[in-house]
Enzyme design. Structure first.
Site, PDB file in Angstrom:
ATOM      1  N   ARG A 280       0.843  -1.188   0.000  1.00 28.17           N
ATOM      2  CA  ARG A 280       0.000   0.000   0.000  1.00 28.17           C
ATOM      3  C   ARG A 280       0.879   1.238   0.000  1.00 28.17           C
ATOM      4  NH1 ARG A 280      -2.459   2.904   4.701  1.00 28.17           N
ATOM      5  NH2 ARG A 280      -3.932   4.360   3.767  1.00 28.17           N
TER       6      ARG A 280
ATOM      7  N   HIS B 159      -2.893  11.076   1.168  1.00 28.92           N
ATOM      8  CA  HIS B 159      -2.331  10.791   2.486  1.00 28.92           C
ATOM      9  C   HIS B 159      -1.673  12.088   2.986  1.00 28.92           C
ATOM     10  CE1 HIS B 159      -0.940   7.215   5.117  1.00 28.92           C
ATOM     11  NE2 HIS B 159      -0.559   8.307   5.760  1.00 28.92           N
TER      12      HIS B 159
ATOM     13  N   GLU C 168      -7.407   8.462   6.569  1.00 34.25           N
ATOM     14  CA  GLU C 168      -7.641   9.063   7.884  1.00 34.25           C
ATOM     15  C   GLU C 168      -8.073  10.532   7.843  1.00 34.25           C
ATOM     16  OE1 GLU C 168      -4.138   8.407  10.278  1.00 34.25           O
ATOM     17  OE2 GLU C 168      -4.533   6.279  10.412  1.00 34.25           O
TER      18      GLU C 168
ATOM     19  N   ASN D 121      -7.436   1.591   9.967  1.00 32.42           N
ATOM     20  CA  ASN D 121      -6.109   1.730  10.573  1.00 32.42           C
ATOM     21  C   ASN D 121      -6.272   1.672  12.079  1.00 32.42           C
ATOM     22  OD1 ASN D 121      -5.284   2.198   7.977  1.00 32.42           O
ATOM     23  ND2 ASN D 121      -4.713   4.346   8.286  1.00 32.42           N
TER      24      ASN D 121
ATOM     25  N   TYR E 120      -4.162   1.384  15.803  1.00 31.47           N
ATOM     26  CA  TYR E 120      -2.899   1.402  16.537  1.00 31.47           C
ATOM     27  C   TYR E 120      -3.064   1.129  18.025  1.00 31.47           C
ATOM     28  CZ  TYR E 120      -0.589   3.127  12.411  1.00 31.47           C
ATOM     29  OH  TYR E 120      -0.074   3.214  11.150  1.00 31.47           O
TER      30      TYR E 120
ATOM     31  N   GLU F  22      -3.567  -0.325   8.116  1.00 35.25           N
ATOM     32  CA  GLU F  22      -2.387   0.021   8.915  1.00 35.25           C
ATOM     33  C   GLU F  22      -2.520  -0.565  10.305  1.00 35.25           C
ATOM     34  OE1 GLU F  22      -1.337   4.221   9.204  1.00 35.25           O
ATOM     35  OE2 GLU F  22      -1.844   4.539   7.100  1.00 35.25           O
TER      36      GLU F  22
END
Ligand code: GBH
Length: 450
Positions: free
Chosen positions: A83, A127, A173, A300, A302, A357
């Protein structure tokens, strides 16, 4: 790791895609070469005090020149998917008008190199690197006029590359672009107004919808979707009604603010009320534009956040260090990924999900020619197992992309934070496979030979 591999093989579909991710501004460098235009991140880096190590993205990982070597690293890892993002100002320096053929030629070479290595290219259109000319000329994302310009750019990418790309995501995002860029000033363009951030979020979502429509009209083979960042919100004290309310608002502004318009064509009513005078200005037809059918949803993930709701305000609580923190100070809490995948499946019936992600920063260093990043291996193990559990319980997850392939420019942290499977020595641009790269390679290999 036999138990983990067994769980992965049992839970995940045979065609599950193993990948890794990067973005243009964070790795390419060549910031002023071959006709590339300035981006809002080039400008932001030049402002004193914005980036912790006062660095910039002129060179970054020099991927613009070293992409053949980087694709060879991906091939060694056994990646099935990669990606990356297109830099809008590299292919259209002013964000409108003339295309830059030299910029397109770079992505053409990169995609060819990936396909020759048997790796499927997954692209993101935005991005965070808006052409600076659009910020100067029309106020960037504060202007509705950016919406048709983004759709033109999306259609051009779909026309040129749409049949060779496995997927195209419109935005990465949008919460980060809006909130960190326009409210907290941590990201470009560095504004400090909540009302601006909210209006920007609306324009970003409209740009997503307009780009989806424009790309559908082209009819590329690529799957089309969006990538959202999801940081599940938990009350610091689950017994406290104030903390539970704070968590609901935090979830509303992070998760529901983007999921509801995309999948239901409406903003969450409690958050509209919470925003009061800062609620977005919406015109008839805007929400219908935003709600386009998607082929996939990129998530994504985290960490989670813990919320405190004292005095009617919600504030983030620093997680207890015993639970394990990454070098960003983010809590390591993989269970939240399982819960969250099941929750969005239940509440939104989304299209197939891709973990676009997931990864951690670690204070990595080279010792005797080796990077021992045991903590990253533990993080990967925990999160892969969390994905397998979610799939076993009914979530439709089709792929996993580790963030990131390489150590790279970590936005306002500059080069101080290392997320890569490969260590980068920025003085020499030498790449070195960390222990986690060897480990991830082993997992992919065993999964393939299941
Ligand atoms: C992603 O952003 C980006 O897509 C990628 O470019 C970047 O390099 C990578 O992650 C690593 O940062 O901030 O304490 O409230 C992720 C951004 C990370 C924002 C988690 C919200 C919540 C923890 N998100 N963060 S905290």
């Amino acid at each position: 790791d036999t138990a983990l591999i067994r769980d992965l093989i049992q839970a995940l579909p045979a065609d599950f895609q193993w990948g890794s991710a990067t973005s243009a501004a964070q790795i390419e460098g060549a910031a002023r070469e071959d006709g590339k235009g300035e981006s809002i991140w080039d400008r932001f880096c030049a402002q004193p005090g914005r980036i912790k190590d006062s660095s910039n993205i002129d060179v970054a990982c020099d991927h613009y020149r070293r992409y053949p070597e980087d694709v060879a690293l991906m091939k060694w890892l056994g990646l099935q998917a990669y990606r990356f993002s297109f830099s809008w100002p590299r292919v259209q320096p002013l964000g409108r008008g003339a295309w830059n053929e030299a910029g397109f030629a770079f992505y053409d070479r990169l995609i060819d190199e990936l396909l020759a290595a048997g790796i499927r290219p997954h692209a993101t259109l935005y991005h965070w690197d808006l052409p600076q000319a659009l910020d100067d000329g029309i106020g960037g994302w504060l202007s509705r006029d950016v919406v048709p310009l983004f759709a033109d750019y999306a259609a051009e990418i779909a026309r040129r590359f749409g049949d060779r790309l496995a997927s195209i995501a419109t935005l990465n995002e949008p919460w980060c672009s809006a909130t960190l860029g326009y409210e907290t000033a941590q990201f470009a363009p560095g504004h400090t107004s909540r009302a601006e951030a909210v209006q920007v979020s609306h324009h970003l979502l409209m740009a997503h919808g307009a780009a989806m429509q424009a790309m559908r009209a082209v009819g590329p083979k690529a799957q089309l979707g969006i990538v959202l960042n999801h940081t599940p919100s938990f009350p610091a004290n689950p017994e406290s009604e104030d903390d539970r309310r704070a968590a609901r608002i935090d979830d509303g502004t992070n998760v529901r603010w983007y999921m509801d318009p995309v999948f239901r064509g409406q903003y969450p009513a409690d958050i509209i009320e919470y925003l009061g005078a800062d609620a977005p200005k919406i015109q008839p037809g805007d929400l219908a534009l935003i709600q386009q059918p998607l082929d996939f949803l990129g998530v994504n993930f985290y960490t989670r956040s813990l919320l405190n709701g004292q005095n009617g305000q919600q504030s983030m609580v620093t997680p207890p260090a015993e639970l394990g923190l990454t070098d960003m100070g983010w809590e390591i809490y993989p269970q939240a990924l399982t819960q969250h995948l099941l929750r969005i499946t239940r509440e939104y019936t989304p299209p197939p999900i891709v973990i676009t992600e997931n990864g951690m920063a670690n204070a990595d260093s080279v010792v005797d020619g080796r990077v021992n990043d045991e903590a990253r291996i533990a993080y990967l193990r925990g999160h892969l197992s969390a994905v397998a559990q979610a799939v076993a319980l009914g979530a439709d997850v089709r792929g996993y992309f580790y963030w990131s392939l390489l150590d790279n420019f970590e936005w306002n942290s500059g080069y101080l934070k290392r997320f890569g499977l490969f260590h980068v020595d920025y003085a020499t641009q030498q790449r070195l496979a960390k222990d986690s790269a060897h480990w991830y390679r082993g997992v992919i290999e065993q999964f393939k030979t299941r």
